[in-house]
Design a protein around this motif. Structure first.
Motif, PDB file in Angstrom:
ATOM      1  N   GLU A   1       0.847  -1.185   0.000  1.00  0.00           N
ATOM      2  CA  GLU A   1       0.000   0.000   0.000  1.00  0.00           C
ATOM      3  C   GLU A   1       0.894   1.250   0.000  1.00  0.00           C
ATOM      4  O   GLU A   1       1.768   1.400   0.847  1.00  0.00           O
ATOM      5  N   VAL A   2       0.633   2.127  -0.948  1.00  0.00           N
ATOM      6  CA  VAL A   2       1.403   3.371  -1.022  1.00  0.00           C
ATOM      7  C   VAL A   2       0.889   4.337   0.041  1.00  0.00           C
ATOM      8  O   VAL A   2      -0.309   4.531   0.189  1.00  0.00           O
ATOM      9  N   GLN A   3       1.816   4.932   0.751  1.00  0.00           N
ATOM     10  CA  GLN A   3       1.462   5.934   1.749  1.00  0.00           C
ATOM     11  C   GLN A   3       2.231   7.217   1.469  1.00  0.00           C
ATOM     12  O   GLN A   3       3.405   7.172   1.092  1.00  0.00           O
ATOM     13  N   LEU A   4       1.565   8.337   1.661  1.00  0.00           N
ATOM     14  CA  LEU A   4       2.176   9.648   1.440  1.00  0.00           C
ATOM     15  C   LEU A   4       1.915  10.518   2.654  1.00  0.00           C
ATOM     16  O   LEU A   4       0.788  10.561   3.155  1.00  0.00           O
ATOM     17  N   VAL A   5       2.954  11.202   3.092  1.00  0.00           N
ATOM     18  CA  VAL A   5       2.836  12.078   4.248  1.00  0.00           C
ATOM     19  C   VAL A   5       3.434  13.429   3.887  1.00  0.00           C
ATOM     20  O   VAL A   5       4.627  13.526   3.569  1.00  0.00           O
ATOM     21  N   GLU A   6       2.587  14.472   3.948  1.00  0.00           N
ATOM     22  CA  GLU A   6       3.035  15.820   3.646  1.00  0.00           C
ATOM     23  C   GLU A   6       3.498  16.530   4.912  1.00  0.00           C
ATOM     24  O   GLU A   6       3.004  16.251   6.011  1.00  0.00           O
ATOM     25  N   SER A   7       4.410  17.460   4.737  1.00  0.00           N
ATOM     26  CA  SER A   7       4.847  18.325   5.827  1.00  0.00           C
ATOM     27  C   SER A   7       5.354  19.628   5.244  1.00  0.00           C
ATOM     28  O   SER A   7       5.553  19.735   4.026  1.00  0.00           O
ATOM     29  N   GLY A   8       5.549  20.609   6.116  1.00  0.00           N
ATOM     30  CA  GLY A   8       6.141  21.860   5.687  1.00  0.00           C
ATOM     31  C   GLY A   8       5.184  23.021   5.532  1.00  0.00           C
ATOM     32  O   GLY A   8       5.608  24.138   5.227  1.00  0.00           O
ATOM     33  N   GLY A   9       3.902  22.775   5.726  1.00  0.00           N
ATOM     34  CA  GLY A   9       2.956  23.875   5.632  1.00  0.00           C
ATOM     35  C   GLY A   9       3.072  24.823   6.808  1.00  0.00           C
ATOM     36  O   GLY A   9       3.804  24.568   7.768  1.00  0.00           O
ATOM     37  N   GLY A  10       2.369  25.934   6.722  1.00  0.00           N
ATOM     38  CA  GLY A  10       2.391  26.897   7.809  1.00  0.00           C
ATOM     39  C   GLY A  10       1.863  28.229   7.374  1.00  0.00           C
ATOM     40  O   GLY A  10       1.260  28.366   6.298  1.00  0.00           O
ATOM     41  N   LEU A  11       2.102  29.228   8.214  1.00  0.00           N
ATOM     42  CA  LEU A  11       1.686  30.598   7.950  1.00  0.00           C
ATOM     43  C   LEU A  11       2.881  31.386   7.421  1.00  0.00           C
ATOM     44  O   LEU A  11       3.965  31.355   8.023  1.00  0.00           O
ATOM     45  N   VAL A  12       2.672  32.081   6.318  1.00  0.00           N
ATOM     46  CA  VAL A  12       3.744  32.866   5.721  1.00  0.00           C
ATOM     47  C   VAL A  12       3.156  34.178   5.204  1.00  0.00           C
ATOM     48  O   VAL A  12       1.991  34.235   4.817  1.00  0.00           O
ATOM     49  N   GLN A  13       3.956  35.214   5.208  1.00  0.00           N
ATOM     50  CA  GLN A  13       3.503  36.513   4.711  1.00  0.00           C
ATOM     51  C   GLN A  13       3.538  36.535   3.188  1.00  0.00           C
ATOM     52  O   GLN A  13       4.318  35.799   2.566  1.00  0.00           O
ATOM     53  N   PRO A  14       2.719  37.377   2.581  1.00  0.00           N
ATOM     54  CA  PRO A  14       2.777  37.528   1.115  1.00  0.00           C
ATOM     55  C   PRO A  14       4.198  37.853   0.666  1.00  0.00           C
ATOM     56  O   PRO A  14       4.891  38.662   1.304  1.00  0.00           O
ATOM     57  N   GLY A  15       4.612  37.208  -0.412  1.00  0.00           N
ATOM     58  CA  GLY A  15       5.966  37.372  -0.907  1.00  0.00           C
ATOM     59  C   GLY A  15       6.956  36.390  -0.320  1.00  0.00           C
ATOM     60  O   GLY A  15       8.099  36.304  -0.798  1.00  0.00           O
ATOM     61  N   GLY A  16       6.541  35.660   0.700  1.00  0.00           N
ATOM     62  CA  GLY A  16       7.427  34.703   1.343  1.00  0.00           C
ATOM     63  C   GLY A  16       7.498  33.374   0.613  1.00  0.00           C
ATOM     64  O   GLY A  16       6.904  33.186  -0.456  1.00  0.00           O
ATOM     65  N   SER A  17       8.234  32.444   1.224  1.00  0.00           N
ATOM     66  CA  SER A  17       8.463  31.135   0.618  1.00  0.00           C
ATOM     67  C   SER A  17       8.194  30.026   1.619  1.00  0.00           C
ATOM     68  O   SER A  17       8.311  30.219   2.836  1.00  0.00           O
ATOM     69  N   LEU A  18       7.827  28.874   1.085  1.00  0.00           N
ATOM     70  CA  LEU A  18       7.683  27.654   1.857  1.00  0.00           C
ATOM     71  C   LEU A  18       8.150  26.490   1.003  1.00  0.00           C
ATOM     72  O   LEU A  18       8.029  26.538  -0.230  1.00  0.00           O
ATOM     73  N   ARG A  19       8.659  25.456   1.653  1.00  0.00           N
ATOM     74  CA  ARG A  19       8.982  24.224   0.947  1.00  0.00           C
ATOM     75  C   ARG A  19       8.174  23.094   1.571  1.00  0.00           C
ATOM     76  O   ARG A  19       8.354  22.769   2.745  1.00  0.00           O
ATOM     77  N   LEU A  20       7.302  22.527   0.771  1.00  0.00           N
ATOM     78  CA  LEU A  20       6.525  21.372   1.209  1.00  0.00           C
ATOM     79  C   LEU A  20       7.282  20.095   0.877  1.00  0.00           C
ATOM     80  O   LEU A  20       7.991  20.021  -0.127  1.00  0.00           O
ATOM     81  N   SER A  21       7.099  19.101   1.720  1.00  0.00           N
ATOM     82  CA  SER A  21       7.746  17.818   1.526  1.00  0.00           C
ATOM     83  C   SER A  21       6.697  16.715   1.527  1.00  0.00           C
ATOM     84  O   SER A  21       5.737  16.766   2.297  1.00  0.00           O
ATOM     85  N   CYS A  22       6.897  15.733   0.686  1.00  0.00           N
ATOM     86  CA  CYS A  22       6.009  14.575   0.616  1.00  0.00           C
ATOM     87  C   CYS A  22       6.871  13.319   0.716  1.00  0.00           C
ATOM     88  O   CYS A  22       7.687  13.062  -0.170  1.00  0.00           O
ATOM     89  N   GLU A  23       6.695  12.579   1.795  1.00  0.00           N
ATOM     90  CA  GLU A  23       7.416  11.322   1.956  1.00  0.00           C
ATOM     91  C   GLU A  23       6.555  10.190   1.411  1.00  0.00           C
ATOM     92  O   GLU A  23       5.411  10.035   1.833  1.00  0.00           O
ATOM     93  N   VAL A  24       7.134   9.427   0.501  1.00  0.00           N
ATOM     94  CA  VAL A  24       6.409   8.346  -0.166  1.00  0.00           C
ATOM     95  C   VAL A  24       6.967   7.006   0.281  1.00  0.00           C
ATOM     96  O   VAL A  24       8.177   6.809   0.259  1.00  0.00           O
ATOM     97  N   SER A  25       6.103   6.103   0.683  1.00  0.00           N
ATOM     98  CA  SER A  25       6.538   4.770   1.071  1.00  0.00           C
ATOM     99  C   SER A  25       5.597   3.727   0.488  1.00  0.00           C
ATOM    100  O   SER A  25       4.461   4.033   0.130  1.00  0.00           O
ATOM    101  N   GLY A  26       6.085   2.516   0.368  1.00  0.00           N
ATOM    102  CA  GLY A  26       5.259   1.409  -0.090  1.00  0.00           C
ATOM    103  C   GLY A  26       5.056   1.333  -1.589  1.00  0.00           C
ATOM    104  O   GLY A  26       4.294   0.508  -2.077  1.00  0.00           O
ATOM    105  N   ARG A  27       5.755   2.197  -2.336  1.00  0.00           N
ATOM    106  CA  ARG A  27       5.583   2.163  -3.800  1.00  0.00           C
ATOM    107  C   ARG A  27       6.339   0.981  -4.393  1.00  0.00           C
ATOM    108  O   ARG A  27       7.509   0.797  -4.131  1.00  0.00           O
ATOM    109  N   THR A  28       5.654   0.166  -5.181  1.00  0.00           N
ATOM    110  CA  THR A  28       6.279  -1.010  -5.776  1.00  0.00           C
ATOM    111  C   THR A  28       6.361  -0.922  -7.295  1.00  0.00           C
ATOM    112  O   THR A  28       7.025  -1.741  -7.918  1.00  0.00           O
ATOM    113  N   PHE A  29       5.715   0.050  -7.904  1.00  0.00           N
ATOM    114  CA  PHE A  29       5.762   0.166  -9.361  1.00  0.00           C
ATOM    115  C   PHE A  29       6.895   1.088  -9.770  1.00  0.00           C
ATOM    116  O   PHE A  29       7.169   2.097  -9.137  1.00  0.00           O
TER     117      PHE A  29
END
Length: 123
Positions: A1-29
């Protein structure tokens, strides 16, 4: 079973930056695509960007020039770098996975979804 877990969200001011991350596990294809999607309150889920197992990338028009999707060397984590964020980027961001090497940011093409991470752009 493929599982995905996101992280990195939050509150940021206009013009700012964020980096989201997605950890993927269980992928067999071997041929796969990973996509980022977002859903704002009262709106439909929309595609943001995707990356495939042959390193092809695709972006929604609003993401071009501001967002960058990438994958780490071990290929178990996918990132979404978001720069020059705007209030209209406020949404829950999801990553998703699908089998197949072609690019698509159509939500119905994806079979596996994470729980999402909230991004709020506000001063």
């Amino acid at each position: 079973e493929v599982q995905l877990v996101e992280s990195g969200g939050g509150l940021v001011q206009p013009g700012g930056s964020l980096r989201l991350s997605c950890e993927v596990s269980g992928r067999t294809f071997a041929d796969y695509g990973i996509g980022w999607f977002r859903q704002a309150p009262g709106k439909e889920r929309e595609g943001v960007a995707c990356i495939t197992s042959n390193d092809s990338q695709g972006y929604a028009d609003f993401a071009k020039g501001r967002f960058t999707i990438s994958e780490d060397g071990a290929k178990n984590r996918v990132y979404l770098q978001m720069n020059n964020l705007k209030p209209e980027d406020t949404a829950v961001y999801y990553c998703a996975a699908r089998e197949g090497w072609w690019r698509t940011i159509v939500a119905d093409d994806y079979n596996y979804w994470g729980q999402g991470t909230q991004v709020t752009v506000s001063s």
